[in-house]
Design an enzyme around this catalytic site. Structure first.
Site, PDB file in Angstrom:
ATOM      1  N   CYS A   1      20.495  45.924  89.329  1.00 41.19           N
ATOM      2  CA  CYS A   1      21.783  45.279  89.035  1.00 41.19           C
ATOM      3  C   CYS A   1      22.951  46.255  88.991  1.00 41.19           C
ATOM      4  CB  CYS A   1      21.722  44.538  87.710  1.00 41.19           C
ATOM      5  SG  CYS A   1      20.727  43.064  87.804  1.00 41.19           S
TER       6      CYS A   1
HETATM    7  N1  CO8 Z   1      13.468  25.140  80.468  1.00 32.41           N
HETATM    8  C1  CO8 Z   1      13.264  24.740  79.177  1.00 32.41           C
HETATM    9  N2  CO8 Z   1      12.845  25.570  78.220  1.00 32.41           N
HETATM   10  C2  CO8 Z   1      12.588  26.852  78.575  1.00 32.41           C
HETATM   11  C3  CO8 Z   1      12.760  27.329  79.878  1.00 32.41           C
HETATM   12  C4  CO8 Z   1      13.218  26.422  80.858  1.00 32.41           C
HETATM   13  N3  CO8 Z   1      13.443  26.763  82.127  1.00 32.41           N
HETATM   14  N4  CO8 Z   1      12.440  28.636  79.917  1.00 32.41           N
HETATM   15  C5  CO8 Z   1      12.079  28.980  78.680  1.00 32.41           C
HETATM   16  N5  CO8 Z   1      12.145  27.901  77.859  1.00 32.41           N
HETATM   17  C6  CO8 Z   1      11.820  27.823  76.430  1.00 32.41           C
HETATM   18  C7  CO8 Z   1      10.781  28.842  76.043  1.00 32.41           C
HETATM   19  O1  CO8 Z   1       9.481  28.343  76.275  1.00 32.41           O
HETATM   20  C8  CO8 Z   1      11.072  29.043  74.566  1.00 32.41           C
HETATM   21  O2  CO8 Z   1      10.462  27.993  73.820  1.00 32.41           O
HETATM   22  P1  CO8 Z   1       9.830  28.288  72.353  1.00 32.41           P
HETATM   23  O3  CO8 Z   1      11.006  28.736  71.513  1.00 32.41           O
HETATM   24  O4  CO8 Z   1       9.264  26.972  71.976  1.00 32.41           O
HETATM   25  O5  CO8 Z   1       8.809  29.368  72.571  1.00 32.41           O
HETATM   26  C9  CO8 Z   1      12.580  28.838  74.457  1.00 32.41           C
HETATM   27  O6  CO8 Z   1      12.972  28.135  75.649  1.00 32.41           O
HETATM   28  C10 CO8 Z   1      13.343  30.152  74.376  1.00 32.41           C
HETATM   29  O7  CO8 Z   1      12.899  31.025  75.452  1.00 32.41           O
HETATM   30  P2  CO8 Z   1      13.454  32.477  75.654  1.00 32.41           P
HETATM   31  O8  CO8 Z   1      13.270  33.244  74.398  1.00 32.41           O
HETATM   32  O9  CO8 Z   1      12.891  33.041  76.915  1.00 32.41           O
HETATM   33  O10 CO8 Z   1      14.982  32.105  75.906  1.00 32.41           O
HETATM   34  P3  CO8 Z   1      16.292  32.959  75.710  1.00 32.41           P
HETATM   35  O11 CO8 Z   1      17.165  32.230  74.787  1.00 32.41           O
HETATM   36  O12 CO8 Z   1      16.019  34.407  75.451  1.00 32.41           O
HETATM   37  O13 CO8 Z   1      16.955  32.874  77.175  1.00 32.41           O
HETATM   38  C11 CO8 Z   1      17.194  34.217  79.182  1.00 32.41           C
HETATM   39  C12 CO8 Z   1      16.271  33.364  78.313  1.00 32.41           C
HETATM   40  C13 CO8 Z   1      18.267  33.302  79.766  1.00 32.41           C
HETATM   41  C14 CO8 Z   1      16.370  34.815  80.304  1.00 32.41           C
HETATM   42  C15 CO8 Z   1      17.866  35.304  78.341  1.00 32.41           C
HETATM   43  O14 CO8 Z   1      16.903  35.979  77.559  1.00 32.41           O
HETATM   44  C16 CO8 Z   1      18.597  36.320  79.170  1.00 32.41           C
HETATM   45  O15 CO8 Z   1      19.422  36.020  80.009  1.00 32.41           O
HETATM   46  N6  CO8 Z   1      18.365  37.605  78.921  1.00 32.41           N
HETATM   47  C17 CO8 Z   1      19.027  38.692  79.630  1.00 32.41           C
HETATM   48  C18 CO8 Z   1      18.396  38.857  80.943  1.00 32.41           C
HETATM   49  C19 CO8 Z   1      19.097  39.860  81.809  1.00 32.41           C
HETATM   50  O16 CO8 Z   1      20.214  40.235  81.652  1.00 32.41           O
HETATM   51  N7  CO8 Z   1      18.430  40.284  82.817  1.00 32.41           N
HETATM   52  C20 CO8 Z   1      18.993  41.155  83.748  1.00 32.41           C
HETATM   53  C21 CO8 Z   1      17.997  41.352  84.767  1.00 32.41           C
HETATM   54  S1  CO8 Z   1      18.580  41.275  86.310  1.00 32.41           S
HETATM   55  C22 CO8 Z   1      18.456  42.846  87.074  1.00 32.41           C
HETATM   56  O17 CO8 Z   1      18.463  43.886  86.517  1.00 32.41           O
HETATM   57  C23 CO8 Z   1      18.298  42.818  88.534  1.00 32.41           C
HETATM   58  C24 CO8 Z   1      16.871  42.938  88.884  1.00 32.41           C
HETATM   59  C25 CO8 Z   1      16.709  42.873  90.343  1.00 32.41           C
HETATM   60  C26 CO8 Z   1      17.009  41.510  90.890  1.00 32.41           C
HETATM   61  C27 CO8 Z   1      15.923  41.044  91.757  1.00 32.41           C
HETATM   62  C28 CO8 Z   1      16.238  39.701  92.403  1.00 32.41           C
HETATM   63  C29 CO8 Z   1      15.326  38.570  92.027  1.00 32.41           C
END
Ligand code: CO8
Length: 375
Positions: A154
């Site tokens: 990224c």
């Molecule tokens: N629908 C419904 N519910 C869901 C879903 C979904 N799709 N996904 C997860 N849930 C549920 C989970 O099961 C969980 O349920 P429970 O509490 O019952 O266990 C609940 O929602 C909460 O899950 P999370 O803890 O995973 O949810 P978050 O609130 O943490 O949100 C995010 C998830 C959106 C992923 C968030 O953590 C986030 O954005 N974090 C930062 C990520 C980030 O910045 N990443 C950067 C990486 S990108 C990069 O560096 C480039 C890499 C190279 C790219 C390659 C191309 C592909």
């Protein structure tokens, strides 16, 4: 005319693929896939539906652009299908990179004959060699200079901008195109509920030049700073040794594979926010800038909540859209291109003397700052 070694941003360019997948379409196809999978695997742990409400609340993403949506949203396929091209044809990554470069060159009024180098800085390269950058250089009609690929996930764009700025500071180049073609749909696991909504495709380009040749209205680069710190929390094990390790090609028959993008989103969120906020504040102090007085932050577009927290720590108050614009809602996370799209779309209104920050962060971990001032 006095020759200077001061790097500036002369212009930026953008290529946006026309296909759009909304959250509604994405979740409908994902849930249809889940129903099919569960019916076909009665003994296995059942997969769970995704939800539009969760996606929007957790990330701020409402839609994403992709090169071709048909196969991605087909529950029987759930991965992109981009037609293979012959070695005598331009590759897909080079094609969208060239489109973004041409847009940047047009905005700068720059003749390609004046450009010295092309850096293709992106999260994934379509092939090992020849470098995508060299193909882009060739397609742009450059008959001199040099080009190479670099990958810092990224943060590729900001690492590319500092590299280009350093060439200009050292006198090794006077005009450098940094291009970020991000076909993230190729390495996103569209069958994984935790991450299927995160990414989109796009290409951006930044023309970094010596100040004395730059067009009116360019951006002085006041300072750049890069940082890396090892973390397994964002990982993709796809690589040329997969075959030697007996792990075979990418297996996409199920919902999980480590040969595509995998992350511990919560850990990334918690660890990267303080790392980036501290880096921005320290760097601003080193440049004699008051972070609270920054006119605009063009932050990496991964998660709205992360950006809200980082902007708040840097500015000392909750930032509004004018201070920290979002493109995540319509583009999703476009990896290295995100902060450049934000800059490209939300910088024309700034006045001479306004100071802002382009900032990226992501896998590695990696983070990059580029402080700029409108002339
Ligand atoms: N629908 C419904 N519910 C869901 C879903 C979904 N799709 N996904 C997860 N849930 C549920 C989970 O099961 C969980 O349920 P429970 O509490 O019952 O266990 C609940 O929602 C909460 O899950 P999370 O803890 O995973 O949810 P978050 O609130 O943490 O949100 C995010 C998830 C959106 C992923 C968030 O953590 C986030 O954005 N974090 C930062 C990520 C980030 O910045 N990443 C950067 C990486 S990108 C990069 O560096 C480039 C890499 C190279 C790219 C390659 C191309 C592909």
């Amino acid at each position: 005319m006095t020759i200077t070694h001061q790097p500036v941003i002369s212009a930026t360019g953008l290529f946006t693929p026309p296909d759009i997948i909304t959250n509604d379409e994405l979740v409908a196809s994902f849930n249809a896939y889940v129903d099919r999978y569960n019916a076909a695997h009665p003994g296995a742990d059942p997969l769970t539906h995704s939800s539009v409400e969760f996606i929007e609340k957790a990330s701020g993403i409402k839609a994403r652009h992709v090169i071709d949506k048909r196969a991605i949203v087909d529950p029987a396929i759930m991965e992109p299908r981009y037609a293979a091209r012959g070695d005598d044809q331009i590759s897909l990554m080079a094609e969208i990179g060239v489109a973004a470069c041409r847009d940047a060159l047009a905005h700068a009024g720059r003749d390609i004959a004046d450009v010295d180098a092309v850096l293709c800085a992106a999260s994934n390269m379509q092939r090992a060699y020849p470098a995508m950058a060299v193909e882009i250089q060739h397609e742009l009609g450059m008959t001199r200079g040099f080009a190479f690929d670099m990958n810092v996930a990224c943060s590729s764009a900001t690492f590319g901008i500092q590299t280009a700025a350093d060439y200009i500071r050292a006198g090794n180049a006077r005009s450098v195109l940094v291009v970020n073609p991000e076909i993230t749909s190729g390495h996103l696991n569209w069958r994984d509920r935790d991450s299927h909504f995160i990414f989109g495709d796009v290409a951006t380009a930044v023309l970094v030049e010596a100040k004395d040749m730059a067009p009116a209205g360019h951006w002085d680069i006041l300072g750049t700073r890069l940082k890396t710190q090892f973390s397994n929390n964002i990982r993709n094990n796809f690589g040329f040794l997969n075959r030697a390790e007996g792990k075979g090609p990418v297996d996409q028959s199920g919902p999980k594979t480590d040969k595509l993008f995998v992350q511990e989103g919560r850990k990334v969120f918690k660890e990267v926010v303080p790392m980036v906020a501290e880096m921005i504040i320290d760097h601003a102090a080193a440049l004699g800038l008051d972070p609270a007085a920054l006119r605009r932050l063009w932050l990496h577009q991964a998660n709205q909540g992360m950006n809200r927290l980082i902007a708040q720590r840097v500015l000392g108050h909750e930032a509004n859209e004018d201070e920290s614009p979002t493109v995540l809602d319509t583009y999703a996370n476009t990896s290295s291109a995100g902060s450049i799209i934000a800059f490209h779309k939300h910088s024309a209104d700034l006045k001479s003397g306004d100071t802002g920050l382009i900032c990226s962060f992501g896998a590695g971990y990696s983070a990059g700052n580029v402080f700029v001032r409108k002339t």
